[in-house]
Design a protein around this motif. Structure first.
Motif, PDB file in Angstrom:
ATOM      1  N   GLY A  15       3.819  47.056  15.189  1.00 46.99           N
ATOM      2  CA  GLY A  15       2.520  47.657  15.463  1.00 46.99           C
ATOM      3  C   GLY A  15       1.402  46.629  15.496  1.00 46.99           C
ATOM      4  N   LEU A  16       1.479  45.646  14.610  1.00 51.89           N
ATOM      5  CA  LEU A  16       0.456  44.602  14.611  1.00 51.89           C
ATOM      6  C   LEU A  16       0.549  43.722  15.860  1.00 51.89           C
ATOM      7  CD1 LEU A  16       0.458  43.580  10.846  1.00 51.89           C
ATOM      8  CD2 LEU A  16      -1.275  44.900  12.075  1.00 51.89           C
ATOM      9  N   LYS A  17       1.757  43.493  16.358  1.00 57.40           N
ATOM     10  CA  LYS A  17       1.921  42.749  17.608  1.00 57.40           C
ATOM     11  C   LYS A  17       1.324  43.521  18.779  1.00 57.40           C
ATOM     12  CE  LYS A  17       6.065  40.159  16.356  1.00 57.40           C
ATOM     13  NZ  LYS A  17       7.505  39.965  16.620  1.00 57.40           N
ATOM     14  N   LEU A  18       1.526  44.839  18.781  1.00 60.62           N
ATOM     15  CA  LEU A  18       0.930  45.659  19.830  1.00 60.62           C
ATOM     16  C   LEU A  18      -0.596  45.602  19.768  1.00 60.62           C
ATOM     17  CD1 LEU A  18       3.245  48.805  19.727  1.00 60.62           C
ATOM     18  CD2 LEU A  18       3.018  47.185  21.607  1.00 60.62           C
ATOM     19  N   ILE A  24      -6.024  40.958  23.109  1.00 62.69           N
ATOM     20  CA  ILE A  24      -6.071  39.997  24.217  1.00 62.69           C
ATOM     21  C   ILE A  24      -6.501  40.687  25.509  1.00 62.69           C
ATOM     22  CG2 ILE A  24      -4.619  38.531  25.677  1.00 62.69           C
ATOM     23  CD1 ILE A  24      -3.015  37.887  23.115  1.00 62.69           C
ATOM     24  N   CYS A  25      -5.934  41.861  25.780  1.00 64.67           N
ATOM     25  CA  CYS A  25      -6.292  42.596  26.993  1.00 64.67           C
ATOM     26  C   CYS A  25      -7.734  43.102  26.951  1.00 64.67           C
ATOM     27  CB  CYS A  25      -5.333  43.764  27.202  1.00 64.67           C
ATOM     28  SG  CYS A  25      -3.674  43.270  27.651  1.00 64.67           S
ATOM     29  N   TYR A  61      -3.968  51.697  26.191  1.00 67.23           N
ATOM     30  CA  TYR A  61      -2.626  52.188  25.888  1.00 67.23           C
ATOM     31  C   TYR A  61      -2.016  51.427  24.710  1.00 67.23           C
ATOM     32  CZ  TYR A  61       2.395  52.814  26.246  1.00 67.23           C
ATOM     33  OH  TYR A  61       3.712  53.046  25.942  1.00 67.23           O
ATOM     34  N   LEU A  62      -2.134  50.099  24.725  1.00 70.01           N
ATOM     35  CA  LEU A  62      -1.573  49.302  23.637  1.00 70.01           C
ATOM     36  C   LEU A  62      -2.248  49.603  22.303  1.00 70.01           C
ATOM     37  CD1 LEU A  62      -0.995  45.752  25.193  1.00 70.01           C
ATOM     38  CD2 LEU A  62       0.718  47.424  24.506  1.00 70.01           C
ATOM     39  N   THR A  69       2.209  53.266  15.917  1.00 68.80           N
ATOM     40  CA  THR A  69       3.337  52.553  15.298  1.00 68.80           C
ATOM     41  C   THR A  69       3.010  52.158  13.859  1.00 68.80           C
ATOM     42  OG1 THR A  69       3.940  51.708  17.479  1.00 68.80           O
ATOM     43  CG2 THR A  69       4.923  50.617  15.586  1.00 68.80           C
ATOM     44  N   ILE A  70       1.793  51.705  13.617  1.00 68.26           N
ATOM     45  CA  ILE A  70       1.393  51.336  12.256  1.00 68.26           C
ATOM     46  C   ILE A  70       1.409  52.551  11.344  1.00 68.26           C
ATOM     47  CG2 ILE A  70      -0.552  50.530  10.863  1.00 68.26           C
ATOM     48  CD1 ILE A  70      -1.205  48.618  13.196  1.00 68.26           C
TER      49      ILE A  70
END
Length: 78
Positions: A15-18, A24-25, A61-62, A69-70
């Motif tokens: 979740g943290l990666k998402l 970034i986006c 979306y991310l 997820t988190i």
């Protein structure tokens, strides 16, 4: 006595990666929109504008997927 719930660290890291991808986006999309709007002289600028709008939508979306997820890693049973 009930067992306390633990956070699933693997899902939390996912979740943290998402959320990192979303961050970034969130910077890349508006930057590309600004660049494409300042120089509307060539047809490639229209392509960059459309691509940047897609990147902004992907950031949203991310972000939602990352938050979901988190929260799953903290509160999901199983």
């Amino acid at each position: 006595m009930p067992k306390p719930k633990n956070t699933n660290k693997i899902i939390l890291i996912t979740g943290l990666k998402l959320m990192g991808g979303s961050l970034i986006c969130m910077f890349l999309g508006p930057t590309l929109i600004y660049i494409s709007q300042t120089k509307l002289n060539s047809p490639i600028d229209t392509v960059v504008l459309v691509l940047s709008i897609v990147i902004c939508c992907f950031a949203i979306y991310l972000a939602f997927k990352g938050i979901h997820t988190i929260l799953d890693s903290m509160f999901k049973k199983g």
